[in-house]
Design a protein around this motif. Structure first.
Motif, short mmCIF file in Angstrom:
data_model
loop_
_atom_site.label_atom_id
_atom_site.label_comp_id
_atom_site.label_asym_id
_atom_site.label_seq_id
_atom_site.Cartn_x
_atom_site.Cartn_y
_atom_site.Cartn_z
N ALA A 294 2.67 4.58 -6.61
CA ALA A 294 2.37 3.91 -5.34
C ALA A 294 3.63 3.25 -4.81
O ALA A 294 4.27 2.47 -5.52
CB ALA A 294 1.28 2.86 -5.55
N ILE A 295 3.99 3.58 -3.57
CA ILE A 295 5.21 3.08 -2.94
C ILE A 295 4.85 2.31 -1.68
O ILE A 295 4.17 2.85 -0.79
CB ILE A 295 6.16 4.24 -2.60
CG1 ILE A 295 6.54 5.00 -3.88
CG2 ILE A 295 7.41 3.73 -1.89
CD1 ILE A 295 7.42 6.23 -3.61
N ARG A 296 5.32 1.09 -1.59
CA ARG A 296 5.08 0.30 -0.38
C ARG A 296 6.08 0.70 0.70
O ARG A 296 7.29 0.72 0.50
CB ARG A 296 5.25 -1.19 -0.67
CG ARG A 296 5.12 -2.10 0.57
CD ARG A 296 6.45 -2.36 1.29
NE ARG A 296 6.28 -3.35 2.35
CZ ARG A 296 7.14 -4.32 2.62
NH1 ARG A 296 8.26 -4.41 1.93
NH2 ARG A 296 6.90 -5.17 3.59
N PRO B 59 9.50 21.58 -10.15
CA PRO B 59 8.30 20.86 -9.71
C PRO B 59 8.52 19.35 -9.71
O PRO B 59 9.34 18.82 -10.47
CB PRO B 59 7.25 21.26 -10.75
CG PRO B 59 8.04 21.66 -11.96
CD PRO B 59 9.30 22.27 -11.44
N ALA B 60 7.80 18.67 -8.84
CA ALA B 60 7.89 17.21 -8.77
C ALA B 60 7.48 16.60 -10.10
O ALA B 60 6.65 17.15 -10.83
CB ALA B 60 7.00 16.69 -7.65
N GLY B 61 8.06 15.43 -10.39
CA GLY B 61 7.83 14.80 -11.69
C GLY B 61 6.52 14.04 -11.81
O GLY B 61 6.16 13.60 -12.90
N VAL B 62 5.82 13.85 -10.70
CA VAL B 62 4.53 13.16 -10.73
C VAL B 62 3.49 14.00 -9.99
O VAL B 62 3.83 14.83 -9.14
CB VAL B 62 4.61 11.76 -10.09
CG1 VAL B 62 5.52 10.85 -10.92
CG2 VAL B 62 5.12 11.83 -8.66
N ALA B 63 2.25 13.76 -10.31
CA ALA B 63 1.18 14.53 -9.68
C ALA B 63 0.86 14.04 -8.29
O ALA B 63 0.36 14.80 -7.45
CB ALA B 63 -0.09 14.47 -10.54
N GLU B 64 1.17 12.77 -8.03
CA GLU B 64 0.75 12.17 -6.76
C GLU B 64 1.69 11.03 -6.38
O GLU B 64 2.18 10.29 -7.22
CB GLU B 64 -0.68 11.64 -6.92
CG GLU B 64 -1.28 11.00 -5.69
CD GLU B 64 -2.65 10.44 -5.96
OE1 GLU B 64 -3.63 11.07 -5.55
OE2 GLU B 64 -2.75 9.36 -6.60
N VAL B 65 1.93 10.92 -5.07
CA VAL B 65 2.63 9.78 -4.50
C VAL B 65 1.75 9.18 -3.42
O VAL B 65 1.25 9.90 -2.54
CB VAL B 65 3.99 10.17 -3.90
CG1 VAL B 65 4.61 8.99 -3.16
CG2 VAL B 65 4.93 10.67 -4.97
N VAL B 66 1.52 7.88 -3.50
CA VAL B 66 0.72 7.17 -2.50
C VAL B 66 1.63 6.21 -1.74
O VAL B 66 2.24 5.32 -2.34
CB VAL B 66 -0.44 6.38 -3.15
CG1 VAL B 66 -1.25 5.67 -2.08
CG2 VAL B 66 -1.31 7.32 -3.98
N PHE B 67 1.73 6.41 -0.44
CA PHE B 67 2.50 5.49 0.41
C PHE B 67 1.53 4.44 0.95
O PHE B 67 0.69 4.75 1.79
CB PHE B 67 3.16 6.24 1.57
CG PHE B 67 4.15 7.29 1.12
CD1 PHE B 67 5.38 6.94 0.60
CD2 PHE B 67 3.83 8.64 1.24
CE1 PHE B 67 6.28 7.91 0.19
CE2 PHE B 67 4.73 9.62 0.84
CZ PHE B 67 5.96 9.25 0.31
N VAL C 96 6.62 0.67 -6.50
CA VAL C 96 7.92 0.56 -5.82
C VAL C 96 7.70 -0.16 -4.50
O VAL C 96 6.73 0.12 -3.78
CB VAL C 96 8.54 1.95 -5.54
CG1 VAL C 96 9.85 1.81 -4.78
CG2 VAL C 96 8.76 2.72 -6.84
N VAL C 97 8.59 -1.10 -4.19
CA VAL C 97 8.51 -1.83 -2.92
C VAL C 97 9.80 -1.58 -2.14
O VAL C 97 10.86 -2.10 -2.50
CB VAL C 97 8.31 -3.34 -3.14
CG1 VAL C 97 8.06 -4.03 -1.80
CG2 VAL C 97 7.18 -3.62 -4.11
N THR C 98 9.73 -0.79 -1.09
CA THR C 98 10.89 -0.58 -0.24
C THR C 98 10.89 -1.62 0.89
O THR C 98 9.90 -2.31 1.10
CB THR C 98 10.90 0.83 0.38
OG1 THR C 98 9.83 0.92 1.34
CG2 THR C 98 10.72 1.90 -0.68
N GLY C 99 12.00 -1.72 1.61
CA GLY C 99 12.08 -2.67 2.70
C GLY C 99 11.88 -4.10 2.23
O GLY C 99 11.33 -4.93 2.94
N PHE C 100 12.35 -4.39 1.01
CA PHE C 100 12.07 -5.69 0.41
C PHE C 100 13.08 -6.75 0.86
O PHE C 100 14.11 -6.44 1.46
CB PHE C 100 12.06 -5.56 -1.11
CG PHE C 100 11.37 -6.67 -1.83
CD1 PHE C 100 10.04 -6.96 -1.56
CD2 PHE C 100 12.02 -7.43 -2.78
CE1 PHE C 100 9.38 -7.99 -2.21
CE2 PHE C 100 11.38 -8.45 -3.44
CZ PHE C 100 10.06 -8.74 -3.16
#
Length: 503
Positions: free
Chosen positions: A45-47, A220-228, A248-252
């Motif tokens: 999960a990425i913010r 292949p991507a290293g994870v099954a899923e990415v949630v923004f 992960v928190v971007t724009g922090f």
């Protein structure tokens, strides 16, 4: 974060509208190495800050789309690394003729779109030709110099009317995206690309979910899923991270470093970017038409104070940041000197000047506070008008109805805006325009960069604007996450190598 000439200003709402902190120049991003084994079935999960209004990468402006869709969903013949190097993508290699007029790309075989259809050379020809001939498609003008696009076997050949040193770079962005000819996908809400992830779900107002593309032509991507997860508020993002809801928190905010690292579950990673905190001057009339007044404003501003107040960053005194070709330290052009600023204002007959700063209301109050204080020291009264983004877009960007304006421009290699007198900067210097044209026509990279540097110095000497700081990526990364990009993530976020472990 405005994209480039001719694009809607919604591009400024690219990722990380709150990413106003940055690293020191040259800082190498680093994070702890997870001790556990990567879990290929993991979800990360990425913010992110700003959710796109729709997903149409063809026509909808806004780097919020580029940030997540380019590289992950859509690809071109070539791509760019976070460090701004150009690398192969759908083309395994390419060749440029000595005269700079012919580009030949070798298309990879065995590539399929997410719907299972094969990528063909005709798809490439159709995509680039349609982009070039459709002004409504973003970055269409970037292919204006291309006269023919043809395929022979797996070779794709682009012929130019004259050399264009920016062509390969342009092909790493929207101008080079390859779509399926005759595709019936609803681009507003769907996607069909060739990248390592497929669009799985869009919960409008909440999140966008990518799933691994198991038929991907590359690793292949290293994870099954990415949630923004779209969380505009930094404190809310911090709370979600500490609650274990976000990896992960971007724009922090770098000033929140102690809070995010307190539990040991996150590390704050600082990376360079092409973010440019730009104070624009409307030079069409009034006091700001006088170069002495603009120069006085520049020399009244303590650029170091922005770096200190925002917790990280580096100063910037010209339109080209360190990651871009043509960068030069231009501090000598406008050093901090309030006494010199007062003298310039007196010479210009503007000792009791009153000006208005128009700024989108999603920026921290730190920016206008520092400006108000610094300008007040030299006798300039600054009124701050904080507006919502549609108002800024209409008044400042579209109608050029403003005196001073601040916005964070994130796009890499966007010097062309200073060579366009119609852009909202209102800057018009024929010599700069000629130097920029010469840089495009150069067939040698170093020569092109030297011409850009010469033009950038002129822009700074004309006090065409003030560049308050060179922002960068501030990313809080879970200590069980590896492969998370940290450079220029406000513009592009390639997640092909991200992985998540149990420890």
């Amino acid at each position: 974060m405005l994209r480039r000439t001719g694009l809607s200003a919604t591009a400024l709402l690219a990722a990380g509208v709150l990413a106003l902190t940055a690293c020191s120049g040259g800082t190498e991003p680093s994070t702890s190495i997870p001790t556990g084994e990567p879990d290929p079935d993991a979800s990360v999960a990425i913010r992110l800050v700003l959710e796109p209004s729709n997903l149409d990468i063809r026509q909808t402006a806004g780097a919020a789309l580029d940030q997540i869709l380019v590289d992950n969903i859509y690809q071109g013949l070539v791509a760019r690394t976070p460090e701004q190097d150009i690398v192969p993508a759908l083309a395994s290699d390419w060749n440029v003729s000595p005269d700079g007029l012919t580009y030949t790309f070798t298309l990879r075989e065995g590539v399929t779109f997410h719907d299972g259809q094969a990528l063909t050379p005709q798809d490439v020809v159709w995509s680039l030709t349609t982009r070039k001939n459709t002004p409504e498609w973003r970055d269409s003008a970037r292919l204006a110099n291309v006269t023919t696009i043809a395929a022979e076997g797996q070779d794709i050949t682009l012929t130019l009317a004259e050399p264009d040193s920016s062509l390969l770079w342009n092909l790493t962005g929207r101008a080079g995206i390859i779509l399926k000819e005759g595709d019936t996908v609803d681009y507003q809400t769907g996607a069909n690309g060739t990248g390592p992830f497929v669009l799985d779900d869009w919960r409008e107002g909440d999140s966008i979910v990518f799933a691994r593309n198991d038929a991907y032509w590359g690793e292949p991507a290293g994870v099954a899923e990415v949630v923004f997860d779209y969380i505009p508020d930094n404190q809310a993002a911090l709370n979600a991270a500490l609650a274990g809801e976000i990896d992960v928190v971007t724009g922090f905010d770098a000033t929140l470093k102690e809070q995010i690292e307190e539990t040991g579950d996150f590390a704050l990673v600082l990376g360079q970017s092409t973010d440019k905190g730009t104070l624009a001057f409307n030079q069409t009339s009034g006091p700001l038409a006088d170069q002495r007044v603009r120069q006085a404003i520049r020399q009244s501003i303590d650029h170091d104070s922005f770096v200190e107040a925002l917790g990280a960053g580096q100063t910037l005194y010209g339109p080209i940041p360190e990651l871009d070709p043509g960068h030069e330290n231009l501090e000598d052009v406008a050093p901090y000197d309030p006494e010199a600023a007062r003298a310039l204002l007196e010479e210009a007959g503007e000792e009791d000047l009153e000006l208005t700063l128009t700024i989108p209301n999603f920026y921290p109050t730190t920016i206008p506070q520092v400006l108000v204080s610094d300008l007040n020291e030299v006798g300039i009264t600054l009124e701050v008008e904080s507006v919502d983004f549609p108002t800024w877009l209409n008044d400042v960007y579209m109608n050029q109805d403003y005196e001073l304006s601040f916005v964070l421009h994130t796009e890499a290699r966007d010097f062309e805006n200073w060579a366009n007198p119609d852009y909202y900067f209102t800057y018009d210097n024929p010599e700069v325009q000629e130097l920029y044209a010469d840089s495009l026509a150069a067939t040698d990279e170093s020569e092109a960069a030297d011409l850009l540097a010469e033009a950038a110095r002129l822009v700074s000497e004309d006090a065409a604007a003030d560049w308050l700081y060179n922002g960068a990526s501030v990313v809080a990364v879970g200590t069980n996450i590896s492969g998370m990009p940290a450079i220029n993530v406000n513009e592009r976020l390639n997640l092909a190598e991200i992985a998540k472990s149990d420890g």
